[in-house]
Scaffold this motif. Sequence first.
Motif, mmCIF file in Angstrom:
data_model
loop_
_atom_site.group_PDB
_atom_site.id
_atom_site.type_symbol
_atom_site.label_atom_id
_atom_site.label_comp_id
_atom_site.label_asym_id
_atom_site.label_seq_id
_atom_site.Cartn_x
_atom_site.Cartn_y
_atom_site.Cartn_z
ATOM 1 N N PHE A 216 63.521 -3.547 -18.853
ATOM 2 C CA PHE A 216 62.477 -4.584 -18.960
ATOM 3 C C PHE A 216 62.671 -5.263 -20.319
ATOM 4 N N CYS A 217 63.771 -5.935 -20.479
ATOM 5 C CA CYS A 217 64.243 -6.286 -21.832
ATOM 6 C C CYS A 217 63.542 -7.469 -22.475
ATOM 7 N N GLY A 218 62.721 -8.228 -21.732
ATOM 8 C CA GLY A 218 62.119 -9.426 -22.304
ATOM 9 C C GLY A 218 63.212 -10.398 -22.721
ATOM 10 N N ILE A 235 73.366 -3.383 -21.040
ATOM 11 C CA ILE A 235 73.075 -4.208 -19.873
ATOM 12 C C ILE A 235 71.567 -4.413 -19.958
ATOM 13 N N ALA A 236 71.156 -5.679 -19.988
ATOM 14 C CA ALA A 236 69.757 -5.990 -20.297
ATOM 15 C C ALA A 236 69.166 -6.842 -19.188
ATOM 16 N N ASN A 237 67.993 -6.432 -18.723
ATOM 17 C CA ASN A 237 67.430 -7.074 -17.534
ATOM 18 C C ASN A 237 65.945 -7.391 -17.691
ATOM 19 N N ASP A 238 65.549 -8.529 -17.157
ATOM 20 C CA ASP A 238 64.120 -8.843 -17.031
ATOM 21 C C ASP A 238 63.913 -9.692 -15.780
ATOM 22 N N LEU A 239 62.776 -9.466 -15.137
ATOM 23 C CA LEU A 239 62.473 -10.172 -13.893
ATOM 24 C C LEU A 239 62.073 -11.631 -14.143
ATOM 25 N N ASN A 264 68.835 -10.733 -14.276
ATOM 26 C CA ASN A 264 67.504 -11.262 -13.963
ATOM 27 C C ASN A 264 67.102 -10.737 -12.584
ATOM 28 N N MET A 265 66.571 -9.518 -12.579
ATOM 29 C CA MET A 265 66.175 -8.951 -11.290
ATOM 30 C C MET A 265 65.094 -7.897 -11.485
ATOM 31 N N ASP A 266 64.609 -7.361 -10.381
ATOM 32 C CA ASP A 266 63.626 -6.289 -10.459
ATOM 33 C C ASP A 266 64.277 -5.044 -11.071
ATOM 34 N N PHE A 270 67.796 -3.283 -10.302
ATOM 35 C CA PHE A 270 68.774 -3.409 -11.386
ATOM 36 C C PHE A 270 69.461 -2.076 -11.673
ATOM 37 N N VAL A 271 68.654 -1.044 -11.861
ATOM 38 C CA VAL A 271 69.261 0.234 -12.242
ATOM 39 C C VAL A 271 70.078 0.793 -11.067
ATOM 40 N N ARG A 272 69.579 0.569 -9.841
ATOM 41 C CA ARG A 272 70.347 1.032 -8.666
ATOM 42 C C ARG A 272 71.665 0.255 -8.554
ATOM 43 N N MET A 273 71.548 -1.048 -8.757
ATOM 44 C CA MET A 273 72.753 -1.894 -8.691
ATOM 45 C C MET A 273 73.777 -1.433 -9.744
ATOM 46 N N ALA A 274 73.277 -1.157 -10.959
ATOM 47 C CA ALA A 274 74.192 -0.790 -12.046
ATOM 48 C C ALA A 274 74.931 0.498 -11.707
#
Length: 437
Positions: A216-218, A235-239, A264-266, A270-274
């Motif tokens: 939830f990287c903002g 690897i940094a992600n935010d919805l 940019n995903m849920d 994200f973690v499952r995809m990674a």
Amino acid sequence: MRLINRFDRDVTYPAVILPVREISAFQKAFYNNLIQVPKLKTVLAIEGSQDKKKVLIARKSEAIDKYVNEKEYEYSEEKVQLTYQNLSMNEVLKELLPPDVGEVPSGYETVGDVAHMNLMGKLFDHRYVIGQVVLDKNPSLRTVVTKIGQIESTYRFYDLECIAGDSSTYETIVLEDKVRYKVDVSKVYWCSKLGHERNRMIDTILKEGDVLCDMFCGIGPLAVKAAVKKKVKAIANDLNPACFEFLKENIRMNKVKNLVVPFNMDAREFVRMAVRKSNDPAQKEIPKEMLRFDHCYMNLPVDAVEFLDAFVGLFNDANYKIWSSNETNDQKTFLLPMVHVYGFSYFSDKDKALAYFVERIGKAMNYPEFSEKDVLHFHNIRDVSPQSHMYGTSFRVPFEVAFSKVQHENKSEEESKDQIYDEFEDKSRMKKQKIEE
Ligand SMILES: C[S@@+](CC[C@H](N)C(=O)[O-])C[C@H]1O[C@@H](n2cnc3c(N)ncnc32)[C@H](O)[C@@H]1O
């Protein structure tokens, strides 16, 4: 103009007439007696004298009397006119706001050149006056905003109203320990107060070369800073699509394109995809060396704990090798990621809060055996209000959770829960057997 004149007043201060060469020593020695009034000149020239000046003081004291007598200096009195600009923000607000507003606001969060206030109740009714005073008294600010309503949106930013200054844009640049972030507080979450927690992570937890999975990287305050300061890969992600745009910009601005990969995903997806990518030799989205991450950072205090179900059965035989330090099946050799999950609790008492989070985390991972012994680090991050305290909990993803054979996504919630419990019972039995052997 009427507002400004209202603050004009004449004040008479004592002054000591001193040789110019003595002034700084005098100011050092009698620091507590000096005048602390913003923008007031307190060392005044004396007409016709080159070598002496008057130093205004707030009050005389025995010590100053002694000093003046011993050195055979003189006192004088000086009448000065104080105006709006010589009063502090607090003094002006105390004078302007009606007594029934309660305590006048003393602070605000600074986000670049934007002051972010949280005016409520009667203070909200006087927001434009307050905003103007804040702006007047802080020349580095361009805009003053206040929150409207509660933070309820998924993306965790507030509805804002501009109460003073430039309302054309809330986009600004924040400088935190030489790392530059582009932020727009009307579109993305930002909290300067979490700077100390980011620093704790970078200074004491993350090591150079570690791989961080920021779920939830903002706009990237941790991922980008960790890359700049410690060459951490992330690897940094935010919805929030706006976060994604700012994140890309912040990666570019801080020149860490080879270290931080934005998504940019849920967070669950994200973690499952990674992890799935680690089974796919043809994938190009995640650099090979980032497929095995050491840390998962989960800073969505309102419900990040609930996202821990994403780790249930996340790992399987196909990616077994990547997560183990050798090729045997001995679980002790696994290097599963360390999770850092944040949450709010009503409990200010740390022990009660820990018990509360341990239970929640166990439930979320469908792993009732999760206990305080599994927690590597637990600490209070900040008190948001007397009823709400933010805590951080760090632990390693338990083997039984990570390698559960349950196909969590394809089952109904009830079905998968039952199966997970059966699975754990089996695992526990197997574990016991192993120990007994
Ligand atoms: C409290 S903010 C923290 C952001 C960042 N870690 C920081 O410290 O500034 C939580 C972030 O989670 C994001 N978010 C909310 N739900 C999400 C989801 N299901 N998946 C991924 N991100 C989500 C929000 O957009 C928000 O930026």
